[in-house]
Design a protein around this motif. Structure first.
Motif, PDB file in Angstrom:
ATOM      1  N   ALA A  77       0.814  -1.165   0.078  1.00  0.00           N
ATOM      2  CA  ALA A  77       0.083  -0.117   0.005  1.00  0.00           C
ATOM      3  C   ALA A  77       0.944   1.412  -0.062  1.00  0.00           C
ATOM      4  N   LYS A  78       0.067   2.234  -0.374  1.00  0.00           N
ATOM      5  CA  LYS A  78       0.919   3.456  -0.369  1.00  0.00           C
ATOM      6  C   LYS A  78       0.225   4.635   0.533  1.00  0.00           C
ATOM      7  N   GLY A  79       0.874   5.455   0.992  1.00  0.00           N
ATOM      8  CA  GLY A  79       0.163   6.633   1.809  1.00  0.00           C
ATOM      9  C   GLY A  79      -0.081   6.295   3.223  1.00  0.00           C
ATOM     10  N   GLY A  80      -1.016   6.847   3.692  1.00  0.00           N
ATOM     11  CA  GLY A  80      -1.675   6.696   4.915  1.00  0.00           C
ATOM     12  C   GLY A  80      -0.747   7.546   6.163  1.00  0.00           C
ATOM     13  N   GLN A 103       5.649   3.507  11.302  1.00  0.00           N
ATOM     14  CA  GLN A 103       5.734   3.880  10.014  1.00  0.00           C
ATOM     15  C   GLN A 103       7.119   4.376   9.827  1.00  0.00           C
ATOM     16  N   VAL A 104       7.721   4.127   8.721  1.00  0.00           N
ATOM     17  CA  VAL A 104       9.311   4.824   8.467  1.00  0.00           C
ATOM     18  C   VAL A 104       9.154   6.223   9.090  1.00  0.00           C
ATOM     19  N   ASP A 172       6.451   1.217   5.305  1.00  0.00           N
ATOM     20  CA  ASP A 172       6.764   2.477   4.300  1.00  0.00           C
ATOM     21  C   ASP A 172       5.167   3.149   3.929  1.00  0.00           C
ATOM     22  N   HIS A 173       4.113   2.532   4.718  1.00  0.00           N
ATOM     23  CA  HIS A 173       2.979   3.126   4.574  1.00  0.00           C
ATOM     24  C   HIS A 173       2.268   2.997   5.967  1.00  0.00           C
ATOM     25  N   GLY A 174       1.075   3.679   5.932  1.00  0.00           N
ATOM     26  CA  GLY A 174       0.322   3.799   7.195  1.00  0.00           C
ATOM     27  C   GLY A 174      -0.861   2.857   7.363  1.00  0.00           C
ATOM     28  N   PHE A 175      -1.028   1.667   6.585  1.00  0.00           N
ATOM     29  CA  PHE A 175      -1.619   0.792   6.823  1.00  0.00           C
ATOM     30  C   PHE A 175      -1.411  -0.533   7.493  1.00  0.00           C
TER      31      PHE A 175
END
Ligand code: HEM
Ligand SMILES: [Cu+2]
Lengths: 226, 404
Positions: A77-80, A103-104, A172-175
């Motif tokens: 996934a991306k973002g978050g 998250q990173v 590396d995402h928020g999910f």
């Protein structure tokens, strides 16, 4: 003009949030894991437990089939957005929580609520994540750690107390989320779409499902005790 | 070889020097034991700073803070200082008068460092006092001691080497903590064993027994081929120790948790599925790093190495037995060696079967050091006192022989 942009962004935001939801579900444990091992605490630490037996936490369950401490995430996934910081406390010469996710570059704040000193020693294995070793005196100031690269179950340890471990999975995402003792989990604000939902338990292994999020989704899993 | 023998044959003029060398050797063995405890208890990183301990000067670190793993790690640092100090004295003693100059200048340098440190707000007062105090002490003592004539030049040089090694060891130990590198720990552990061999050799060469052995004709000569075999076997043992150290520092001691089988087979599987299986069922309060194929190979190499060195030591014993008459001192030493290596193998197996109990694993390190030293001293003796001597023993003592 300005108000037009404002309106447009507001509309987009509302639309965006409408097209997102929570991914929830429950993780069940199948089978009976080996009994947990008793931790041989030293006197200073044992005192903090009123003589109660302290054990390892390889399989944390609610006794009714739920399995806690599973890391649940949307692969690729991306973002978050990240929450402010992940907090890990040292209490009774144990890390609480045992398993967490972050998250990173999100601060991981380690507290010491003990009347005992600890050293906080993350031992990452992925290139780009730095090993560190810091002293933390009784009730000492919190220590912040951040990691630049994604890494599953990054180990934090205390070398003063060789049974003290905590594992943080960095994404590396928020999910991502960690299941509660009853096995329930919730990943919030997932935009609609198709994803691979993965559940990983340190000892029980990994299971995954393809899911489609439409204003939310629900997925239950079963992990087998090894 | 001749020069080596003749200069090594210098008799010790002082029984106290020999006793002091023995004391240093004993302290070193103790230090190796405590160092073994540090790793066995996984406490190598329990004190995150160096040269300070939790911000304190290591000599003023409060005893109330010596808890858990800190007890081992901090004791090891203190014991290291003791051995460092003993080695300094030994080196000065062996070098005699010329060494007074080093002590004087060394003292001044340390004093200067202390004064420099005093100007930095970041250095604690006890560190400043410690540096200045040692500097002044070294400087002052250099006017009284050492003032005797140097012993044999070779012994003097070996004394200096010991001093250099002990300093390197100290720095390696510190770097292992600040750089957080297991590899440094492996080197530190292996170099410790080599240092121990050197100190034991110094103790032997300063003994009255050594002088007397040179003064009398050799009883029984060890053939060259056997001498070479002894040397090779000792080097094999050193290799086995290095493998052991690598294993300990990667916490691969339990990468193969069963014996005589290895993960239930003659040779363990190391494919991804097998590794996942090994790690899933591994529930230990010490929660070691996950087992990798490399760890398993390392562990198996150490097991194979054990078979190899066992056979080599047995062969050494048999060849010495064939070459020497019964009751010969080398033969007795060699049978002790054989017993030690069998005990060592037993302890290695016990380490695994005890699920790496810290005391057993540490005993395995200590007996390992004893096995190496026995091999090294046997090799030394077979090449010198019991080797072919180029000149008559009495002449070998003289200055003429030393010049060769
Ligand atoms: C017979 C010759 C052997 C020698 C000379 C030897 C020597 C050593 C030494 C010196 C170390 C520690 C190194 C250090 O930390 O500095 C070591 C570690 C170890 N050895 Fe051996 N060993 C022998 C046989 C065996 C055998 C037969 C086994 C088991 C089947 C074994 C199992 C181990 C294990 C498991 C460790 C690591 C212990 C830990 O992780 O704390 N060894 N060995
Ligand atoms: Cu601790």
């Amino acid at each position: 003009m300005k108000s037009l942009i404002l309106t447009l962004t507001t509309v987009a935001f509302v639309a965006g949030s409408a097209a997102a939801g929570d991914v929830t579900g429950k993780i069940s444990l199948k089978g009976t894991p080996a009994p947990e091992k008793e931790i041989p605490m030293d006197p200073a630490c044992g005192k903090l437990h009123d003589g109660k037996k302290v054990t390892t936490r390889f399989y944390v369950t609610d006794g009714a089939g739920g399995l806690g401490d599973c890391v649940v995430y949307l692969e690729g996934a991306k973002g978050g957005a990240a929450t402010k910081e992940v907090v890990i406390d040292q209490k009774g010469c144990e890390y609480l929580p045992y398993i967490s996710s972050a998250q990173v570059n999100q601060p991981i704040r380690v507290l010491n609520s003990d009347p005992v000193l600890h050293n906080v020693h993350p031992t990452p294995t992925v290139d780009g994540n730095k090993e560190q070793n810091k002293a933390q005196l009784p009730k000492g100031a919190p220590l912040d750690f951040t990691f630049a690269k994604a890494e599953k179950f990054l180990r934090f340890k205390c070398d003063v107390h060789p049974w003290m471990f905590s594992y943080v999975s960095i994404f590396d995402h928020g999910f991502h989320a960690v299941s509660a003792k009853d096995g329930s989990y919730k990943i919030t604000g997932v935009p609609d779409g198709k994803y691979k939902l993965v559940v990983e338990h340190r000892k029980g292994g990994k299971v995954e499902k393809e899911i489609e999020v439409k204003g939310g989704a629900k997925a239950d899993f079963t992990i087998e005790a090894k | 070889m001749a020069a080596y023998q003749s200069s090594m044959s210098q008799p010790a003029d002082n029984p106290w020097l020999h006793r002091f060398a023995l004391l240093t050797a004993l302290a070193t063995l103790g230090l190796i034991g405590i160092g073994g405890l540090v790793t066995s208890h996984g406490a190598g990183m329990a004190v995150p700073d160096w040269p300070n301990s939790y911000g304190y000067n290591m000599f003023t670190f409060p005893v109330s803070m010596w808890i858990g793993g800190i007890l081992y790690e901090h004791s090891h640092r203190l014991a290291g200082s003791v051995v460092g100090f003993l080695t300094l004295v030994l080196a000065l003693w062996l070098n005699g008068r010329p060494a007074a100059k080093w002590l004087r200048w060394g003292g001044l340098v340390v004093l200067a460092l202390g004064l420099m440190a005093a100007t930095s707000p970041r250095v604690k007062l006890d560190n400043v006092l410690f540096l200045c105090g040692t500097g002044v002490a070294g400087f002052g003592i250099s006017f009284f001691w050492p003032h005797h004539a140097p012993l044999s030049p070779r012994l003097a040089r070996f004394g200096l080497l010991a001093l250099v090694l002990v300093v390197v060891q100290g720095l390696l130990g510190g770097l292992r903590v600040t750089a957080m590198k297991d590899q440094i720990g492996i080197f530190h552990g292996t170099l410790a064993q080599c240092f121990f061999v050197l100190i034991c050799a110094l103790a032997l060469c300063t003994s009255r027994w050594w002088a007397r052995a040179w003064a009398t004709p050799a009883s029984g000569i060890v053939p060259l081929s056997v001498r070479q075999f002894l040397l090779v076997t000792t080097l094999l043992i050193l290799g086995q120790l290095a493998l052991g150290a690598a294993m300990r520092h990667q916490h691969a001691g339990l990468a193969v948790p069963d014996f005589p089988m290895a993960h239930g087979r003659i040779w363990p599987a190391t494919d991804a599925a097998a590794l996942e299986r090994y790690n899933a069922v591994r529930l230990d309060t010490r929660d070691f790093k996950a087992i990798t194929a490399g760890q398993i190979h390392l562990h198996m190499a150490h097991r194979c190495g054990a078979v190899l060195v066992l056979c080599a030591v047995l062969a050494c014993f048999l060849r010495l037995k064939a070459a020497l008459t019964a009751g010969h001192p080398l033969l007795r030493l060699a049978s002790g060696w054989l017993a030690l290596i069998c005990a060592q193998a037993g302890l290695g197996i016990w380490t695994v079967l005890s699920n790496k109990a810290a005391d057993i694993a540490t005993l395995h390190v200590i007996v390992g050091a004893a096995v190496l030293v026995t091999g090294a001293l046997l090799t030394l003796l077979a090449g010198t006192v019991f080797g072919e001597r180029p000149v008559a023993p009495s002449a070998a003592m003289g200055p003429a022989a030393r010049a060769t």
